[in-house]
Design a protein around this motif. Structure first.
Motif, PDB file in Angstrom:
ATOM      1  N   HIS A 116       0.851  -1.197   0.000  1.00 32.62           N
ATOM      2  CA  HIS A 116       0.000   0.000   0.000  1.00 32.62           C
ATOM      3  C   HIS A 116       0.880   1.238   0.000  1.00 32.62           C
ATOM      4  O   HIS A 116       1.844   1.308   0.760  1.00 32.62           O
ATOM      5  N   HIS A 118       1.023   5.756  -0.518  1.00 33.06           N
ATOM      6  CA  HIS A 118       0.455   7.085  -0.752  1.00 33.06           C
ATOM      7  C   HIS A 118       1.541   7.824  -1.523  1.00 33.06           C
ATOM      8  O   HIS A 118       2.483   8.310  -0.922  1.00 33.06           O
ATOM      9  N   HIS A 179      -7.096   8.665  -1.656  1.00 34.40           N
ATOM     10  CA  HIS A 179      -6.245   8.134  -0.595  1.00 34.40           C
ATOM     11  C   HIS A 179      -4.931   7.549  -1.132  1.00 34.40           C
ATOM     12  O   HIS A 179      -3.855   7.993  -0.752  1.00 34.40           O
TER      13      HIS A 179
HETATM   14 ZN   LIG Z   1      -3.221   4.575   3.431  1.00 31.39          ZN
END
Ligand SMILES: [Zn+2]
Length: 262
Positions: A116, A118, A179
């Motif tokens: 994951h 960003h 996000h």
């Molecule tokens: Zn996140």
């Protein structure tokens, strides 16, 4: 493949704990090297072989460490709830941050690694209604392979986990709207390669749409054909015991961020 649902078969699914630790530490280092980390937040998790009593085990970064400080030896072993099973240095983990990863690992047994991020480009693409467009060869590999999940706030509550899993379905790339992004790989290596290509795709889209000229997305059939070509290439690599692209990445990490194997 592929990019939409895959079997955990082949040599990669039989990796030893030492190999998984080395690859996961390298994954943290390469994400940092590419500027794709976000302080001490976001995670890359990897499934370990089950414990002797069938216990589920996962590796996660030690909490509070930057990605370029992660090593094979300081990764923390947790169970599916984020409870610590092995943490020789006593760093602890961000158990709340692991909840999405755990949900994906438990729902998707082919997801050996969940990555994951960003990144500015990934967040930018996640922030437009059209999402990722098939504007080029990089992004065509993700044609029809991206799921989308609407933003609900910081994802800590258990009910949202269920919606994330439902939205992801059998796909391997999740655009978390407003996000960031999440990718699943049959191996750490596959997750990293997907994440790097997704990042390139997002950066190229941001660049292409900033020129003030007319975007020229690929026709659906060409994009789908390209996605199939990529998928077969990924399948072939996962079923073999050789991955020259990953080996090259490991050598890059060795040179630019040594010590990750310790
Ligand atoms: Zn996140």
């Amino acid at each position: 493949m592929s990019l939409g649902g895959h079997e955990a078969t082949g040599p990669r699914s039989a990796q030893s704990e030492a190999e998984i630790r080395r690859d996961l530490a390298a994954a943290y280092r390469v994400i940092a090297m590419k500027g794709m980390d976000d302080g001490i937040y976001t995670h890359i998790s990897a499934r370990l072989p089950d414990g002797p009593s069938g216990q589920k085990r996962f590796l996660l970064n030690p909490f509070g460490m930057s990605f370029d400080e992660v090593t094979a030896g300081n990764l923390v072993t947790v169970d599916e709830s984020g409870a610590i099973l092995d943490d020789p240095h006593g760093y602890g983990v961000n158990a709340a941050g692991f909840t999405i990863h755990s949900a994906v690992h438990m729902a998707r047994h082919d997801a050996a690694c969940v990555l994951h991020t960003h990144t500015v480009a990934g967040v930018a693409v996640s922030s437009v209604k059209e999402g990722l467009l098939s504007l080029n060869q990089w992004s065509a590999q993700f044609h029809g392979a991206i799921a989308y999940h609407d933003y609900e706030g910081i994802a800590l509550d258990l009910e949202e986990r269920e919606r994330i899993i439902a939205d992801l379905g059998a796909l391997n790339v999740l655009m978390l709207r407003n996000h960031g992004t999440l990718v699943c790989g049959r191996s750490v290596a596959e997750a990293v390669k997907l994440a790097l290509n997704l990042e390139r795709s997002c950066k190229a889209q941001v660049a292409a749409l900033s020129m003030g000229l007319t975007p020229d997305p690929l026709p659906d059939d060409i994009a789908a054909h390209t996605a199939g070509q990529y998928a077969r290439a990924y399948d072939k690599t996962e079923a073999s015991d050789s991955d020259p692209e990953w080996d090259a990445i490991l050598r890059q990490v060795d040179r630019a961020s040594p010590g990750y194997k310790n």
